[in-house]
Design an enzyme around this catalytic site. Structure first.
Site, PDB file in Angstrom:
ATOM      1  N   ALA A  91       0.919  -1.068  -0.430  1.00  0.00           N
ATOM      2  CA  ALA A  91      -0.242  -0.154   0.417  1.00  0.00           C
ATOM      3  C   ALA A  91       0.892   1.249  -0.258  1.00  0.00           C
ATOM      4  O   ALA A  91       1.717   1.301   0.293  1.00  0.00           O
ATOM      5  CB  ALA A  91      -0.803   0.449   1.217  1.00  0.00           C
ATOM      6  N   GLY A  92       0.398   2.284  -0.486  1.00  0.00           N
ATOM      7  CA  GLY A  92       1.602   3.718  -0.812  1.00  0.00           C
ATOM      8  C   GLY A  92       0.662   4.799  -1.484  1.00  0.00           C
ATOM      9  O   GLY A  92      -0.443   4.392  -2.389  1.00  0.00           O
ATOM     10  N   THR A  94       1.038   8.897  -3.275  1.00  0.00           N
ATOM     11  CA  THR A  94       2.171   9.747  -3.267  1.00  0.00           C
ATOM     12  C   THR A  94       1.416  11.631  -3.304  1.00  0.00           C
ATOM     13  O   THR A  94      -0.296  11.755  -3.405  1.00  0.00           O
ATOM     14  CB  THR A  94       2.257  10.360  -4.749  1.00  0.00           C
ATOM     15  OG1 THR A  94       1.233   9.956  -5.725  1.00  0.00           O
ATOM     16  CG2 THR A  94       2.992   8.715  -5.771  1.00  0.00           C
ATOM     17  N   GLY A 151      10.083  16.776  -6.923  1.00  0.00           N
ATOM     18  CA  GLY A 151       8.576  16.753  -6.207  1.00  0.00           C
ATOM     19  C   GLY A 151       8.161  16.204  -5.079  1.00  0.00           C
ATOM     20  O   GLY A 151       7.256  15.538  -4.566  1.00  0.00           O
ATOM     21  N   GLN A 152       8.863  14.629  -4.729  1.00  0.00           N
ATOM     22  CA  GLN A 152       9.161  13.791  -4.018  1.00  0.00           C
ATOM     23  C   GLN A 152       9.820  13.717  -2.270  1.00  0.00           C
ATOM     24  O   GLN A 152      10.268  13.101  -2.045  1.00  0.00           O
ATOM     25  CB  GLN A 152       9.105  12.362  -4.700  1.00  0.00           C
ATOM     26  CG  GLN A 152       8.000  12.140  -5.245  1.00  0.00           C
ATOM     27  CD  GLN A 152       7.613  11.054  -6.017  1.00  0.00           C
ATOM     28  OE1 GLN A 152       8.869  10.059  -6.465  1.00  0.00           O
ATOM     29  NE2 GLN A 152       6.462  10.131  -6.395  1.00  0.00           N
ATOM     30  N   TYR A 155       8.364  11.528  -0.483  1.00  0.00           N
ATOM     31  CA  TYR A 155       7.642  10.062  -1.167  1.00  0.00           C
ATOM     32  C   TYR A 155       9.244   9.203  -0.936  1.00  0.00           C
ATOM     33  O   TYR A 155       9.423   7.865   0.159  1.00  0.00           O
ATOM     34  CB  TYR A 155       7.293   9.533  -2.452  1.00  0.00           C
ATOM     35  CG  TYR A 155       6.975   8.231  -2.312  1.00  0.00           C
ATOM     36  CD1 TYR A 155       5.731   7.642  -2.690  1.00  0.00           C
ATOM     37  CD2 TYR A 155       7.675   8.241  -3.890  1.00  0.00           C
ATOM     38  CE1 TYR A 155       5.612   7.179  -3.748  1.00  0.00           C
ATOM     39  CE2 TYR A 155       7.551   6.667  -4.963  1.00  0.00           C
ATOM     40  CZ  TYR A 155       6.131   6.028  -4.450  1.00  0.00           C
ATOM     41  OH  TYR A 155       5.464   5.230  -4.719  1.00  0.00           O
ATOM     42  N   LYS A 159      10.021   5.204   1.269  1.00  0.00           N
ATOM     43  CA  LYS A 159      10.407   4.579   0.584  1.00  0.00           C
ATOM     44  C   LYS A 159      11.864   4.366   0.953  1.00  0.00           C
ATOM     45  O   LYS A 159      12.760   3.049   0.957  1.00  0.00           O
ATOM     46  CB  LYS A 159      10.734   4.752  -1.033  1.00  0.00           C
ATOM     47  CG  LYS A 159       8.743   4.730  -1.316  1.00  0.00           C
ATOM     48  CD  LYS A 159       8.090   4.426  -1.015  1.00  0.00           C
ATOM     49  CE  LYS A 159       6.411   4.081  -2.147  1.00  0.00           C
ATOM     50  NZ  LYS A 159       5.718   2.445  -1.982  1.00  0.00           N
ATOM     51  N   PRO A 185      10.165  -1.126  -6.968  1.00  0.00           N
ATOM     52  CA  PRO A 185       9.787  -0.814  -8.693  1.00  0.00           C
ATOM     53  C   PRO A 185      10.323   0.760  -9.118  1.00  0.00           C
ATOM     54  O   PRO A 185      10.022   1.690  -8.309  1.00  0.00           O
ATOM     55  CB  PRO A 185       8.815  -0.753  -8.343  1.00  0.00           C
ATOM     56  CG  PRO A 185       8.255  -1.417  -7.210  1.00  0.00           C
ATOM     57  CD  PRO A 185       9.217  -0.824  -6.523  1.00  0.00           C
TER      58      PRO A 185
HETATM   59  N1  CAA Z   1      13.282  19.918 -12.275  1.00  0.00           N
HETATM   60  C1  CAA Z   1      13.775  20.047 -12.669  1.00  0.00           C
HETATM   61  N2  CAA Z   1      12.682  21.972 -11.385  1.00  0.00           N
HETATM   62  C2  CAA Z   1      11.545  21.457 -11.688  1.00  0.00           C
HETATM   63  C3  CAA Z   1      10.885  20.470 -11.663  1.00  0.00           C
HETATM   64  C4  CAA Z   1      12.083  19.106 -12.569  1.00  0.00           C
HETATM   65  N3  CAA Z   1      11.370  18.065 -12.756  1.00  0.00           N
HETATM   66  N4  CAA Z   1       9.509  20.426 -11.145  1.00  0.00           N
HETATM   67  C5  CAA Z   1       9.720  21.476 -11.441  1.00  0.00           C
HETATM   68  N5  CAA Z   1      10.524  22.454 -11.642  1.00  0.00           N
HETATM   69  C6  CAA Z   1      11.083  23.690 -10.730  1.00  0.00           C
HETATM   70  C7  CAA Z   1      10.094  24.867 -11.754  1.00  0.00           C
HETATM   71  O1  CAA Z   1      10.195  25.350 -12.878  1.00  0.00           O
HETATM   72  C8  CAA Z   1       9.877  26.349 -10.374  1.00  0.00           C
HETATM   73  O2  CAA Z   1      10.892  26.014 -10.801  1.00  0.00           O
HETATM   74  P1  CAA Z   1      11.092  28.319 -10.449  1.00  0.00           P
HETATM   75  O3  CAA Z   1      10.672  27.881  -8.686  1.00  0.00           O
HETATM   76  O4  CAA Z   1      12.844  28.910 -11.102  1.00  0.00           O
HETATM   77  O5  CAA Z   1      10.052  28.351 -11.378  1.00  0.00           O
HETATM   78  C9  CAA Z   1       9.772  25.117  -9.558  1.00  0.00           C
HETATM   79  O6  CAA Z   1      10.946  24.119  -9.317  1.00  0.00           O
HETATM   80  C10 CAA Z   1       9.095  25.113  -8.492  1.00  0.00           C
HETATM   81  O7  CAA Z   1       7.822  24.518  -9.818  1.00  0.00           O
HETATM   82  P2  CAA Z   1       6.601  24.060  -9.057  1.00  0.00           P
HETATM   83  O8  CAA Z   1       5.863  25.129  -8.757  1.00  0.00           O
HETATM   84  O9  CAA Z   1       5.907  23.249 -10.885  1.00  0.00           O
HETATM   85  O10 CAA Z   1       6.355  22.768  -8.282  1.00  0.00           O
HETATM   86  P3  CAA Z   1       5.189  22.053  -7.514  1.00  0.00           P
HETATM   87  O11 CAA Z   1       5.505  22.281  -6.414  1.00  0.00           O
HETATM   88  O12 CAA Z   1       4.130  22.594  -7.890  1.00  0.00           O
HETATM   89  O13 CAA Z   1       5.584  19.979  -8.307  1.00  0.00           O
HETATM   90  C11 CAA Z   1       5.965  18.700  -9.428  1.00  0.00           C
HETATM   91  C12 CAA Z   1       6.263  19.862  -8.932  1.00  0.00           C
HETATM   92  C13 CAA Z   1       4.584  18.631 -10.337  1.00  0.00           C
HETATM   93  C14 CAA Z   1       6.181  17.999  -8.741  1.00  0.00           C
HETATM   94  C15 CAA Z   1       6.489  18.133 -11.102  1.00  0.00           C
HETATM   95  O14 CAA Z   1       8.106  18.659 -10.261  1.00  0.00           O
HETATM   96  C16 CAA Z   1       6.644  16.503 -10.919  1.00  0.00           C
HETATM   97  O15 CAA Z   1       5.809  16.113 -11.296  1.00  0.00           O
HETATM   98  N6  CAA Z   1       7.834  15.916 -10.617  1.00  0.00           N
HETATM   99  C17 CAA Z   1       7.385  14.460 -11.309  1.00  0.00           C
HETATM  100  C18 CAA Z   1       7.157  13.738  -9.670  1.00  0.00           C
HETATM  101  C19 CAA Z   1       7.065  12.162  -9.938  1.00  0.00           C
HETATM  102  O16 CAA Z   1       7.923  11.590 -10.957  1.00  0.00           O
HETATM  103  N7  CAA Z   1       6.092  11.434  -9.424  1.00  0.00           N
HETATM  104  C20 CAA Z   1       6.420   9.588  -9.258  1.00  0.00           C
HETATM  105  C21 CAA Z   1       5.153   9.295  -9.598  1.00  0.00           C
HETATM  106  S1  CAA Z   1       4.419   7.499  -9.737  1.00  0.00           S
HETATM  107  C22 CAA Z   1       5.509   7.013  -8.530  1.00  0.00           C
HETATM  108  O17 CAA Z   1       6.297   7.659  -7.328  1.00  0.00           O
HETATM  109  C23 CAA Z   1       5.978   5.528  -8.246  1.00  0.00           C
HETATM  110  C24 CAA Z   1       6.940   5.451  -8.390  1.00  0.00           C
HETATM  111  O18 CAA Z   1       6.956   4.654  -7.454  1.00  0.00           O
HETATM  112  C25 CAA Z   1       8.333   5.542  -9.301  1.00  0.00           C
END
Ligand code: CAA
Length: 248
Positions: A91-92, A94, A151-152, A155, A159, A185
């Site tokens: 269970a988990g 995000t 952004g994690q 998480y 993990k 994974p």
């Molecule tokens: N890399 C570098 N910089 C990033 C970035 C990234 N991936 N995402 C955002 N930024 C930057 C933005 O450009 C912004 O910069 P400035 O402050 O200079 O303008 C700053 O970071 C803040 O950006 P946001 O306001 O968009 O940030 P946010 O708090 O809304 O979140 C996010 C951004 C939506 C989390 C985005 O980073 C994202 O989608 N990340 C991917 C998350 C991810 O991979 N999750 C996996 C889910 S599935 C899972 O977890 C299963 C597993 O086990 C693999």
């Protein structure tokens, strides 16, 4: 699995993408499988869909982030089905967002659902596993517990914590026939991954040397392997299964 005993396997968060496939695979392998779920409305639809495909696992409700609820569920399982031989802490949730914006609630929810749940479930089954001289605890972590993912912070912390737990518990019960392992994974084609912004996801897939998302059945295959009696010398390990996205 030995032929003289049908082992009981509990999969937490069974109605999710990974959990569903694990339930199917463990049932195909011949285990008595118990599917844990949190939300009744989702579980009803899931139960119907699974039955249509020929899978009818026992189902037990509990929010695994809640120690007392887990205790009540485990008591019920023990009296109605018997002791759990295999526990898959799957269970988990995000609650992604950059740390500068992360609320305490998002931190708290993720830590409780992804890490406290591992304590809650394992704590309730470990003594019967030790008493029976057999047990398998399989913790489903993530590539993002091994590497950074923007952004994690919540998480990744949960993990990574999971594998710390695995290592110590593995050593503590190593002489008792109980193994404890982590599976990490990478990005798998589940609703959780499909919820990531499409542009971000495409970038992530570009960084996976195999060139695609993983399949849920590929994770279930590894769970099946670690659950088997033949996997008795594997403990405290962390299996990366990420298409080459993170090699170390
Ligand atoms: N890399 C570098 N910089 C990033 C970035 C990234 N991936 N995402 C955002 N930024 C930057 C933005 O450009 C912004 O910069 P400035 O402050 O200079 O303008 C700053 O970071 C803040 O950006 P946001 O306001 O968009 O940030 P946010 O708090 O809304 O979140 C996010 C951004 C939506 C989390 C985005 O980073 C994202 O989608 N990340 C991917 C998350 C991810 O991979 N999750 C996996 C889910 S599935 C899972 O977890 C299963 C597993 O086990 C693999």
């Amino acid at each position: 699995m030995t032929k003289d005993k049908q082992y009981v396997a509990l999969v937490t968060g069974a109605t999710g993408g990974l959990g569903t496939q694990m339930v199917k695979r463990l049932m195909d392998d011949g285990y008595k499988v118990i599917a844990n779920y949190r939300t009744a409305s989702k579980a009803d639809a899931w139960k119907e869909k699974m039955a249509a495909e020929g899978y009818e696992p026992d189902m037990y409700q509990a929010d695994v982030s809640d120690y007392e609820q887990v205790g009540n569920m485990m008591e019920k399982i023990e009296s109605e089905v018997g002791p759990i031989d295999i526990l898959v802490n799957n269970a988990g949730i995000t609650r992604d967002g950059s740390f500068r914006k992360m609320t305490f609630a998002r931190w708290d929810q993720v830590l409780k659902s992804n890490l406290y749940s591992v304590f809650n479930c394992s704590r309730h089954v470990i003594n019967s596993m030790v008493a029976n001289g057999f047990g398998r605890i399989i913790n489903i972590s993530s590539v993002n517990g091994q590497r950074a993912q923007f952004g994690q912070a919540n998480y990744s912390a949960a993990k990574a914590g999971m594998h710390g737990f695995t290592k110590t518990l593995a050593v503590e019960v190593a002489k008792k026939g109980v193994t404890v392992n982590t599976i990490s994974p990478g990005y798998i084609a589940t609703d959780m991954v499909m919820a990531v912004d499409e542009g971000v996801r495409e970038q992530i897939v570009k960084g996976i040397p195999i060139g695609r998302l993983g399949g849920t059945e590929e994770i279930a295959h590894l769970v099946s392997f670690l659950a088997s009696t033949e996997a008795s010398f594997i403990t405290g390990a962390n299996y990366a299964i990420n298409g080459g996205q993170h090699v170390y």
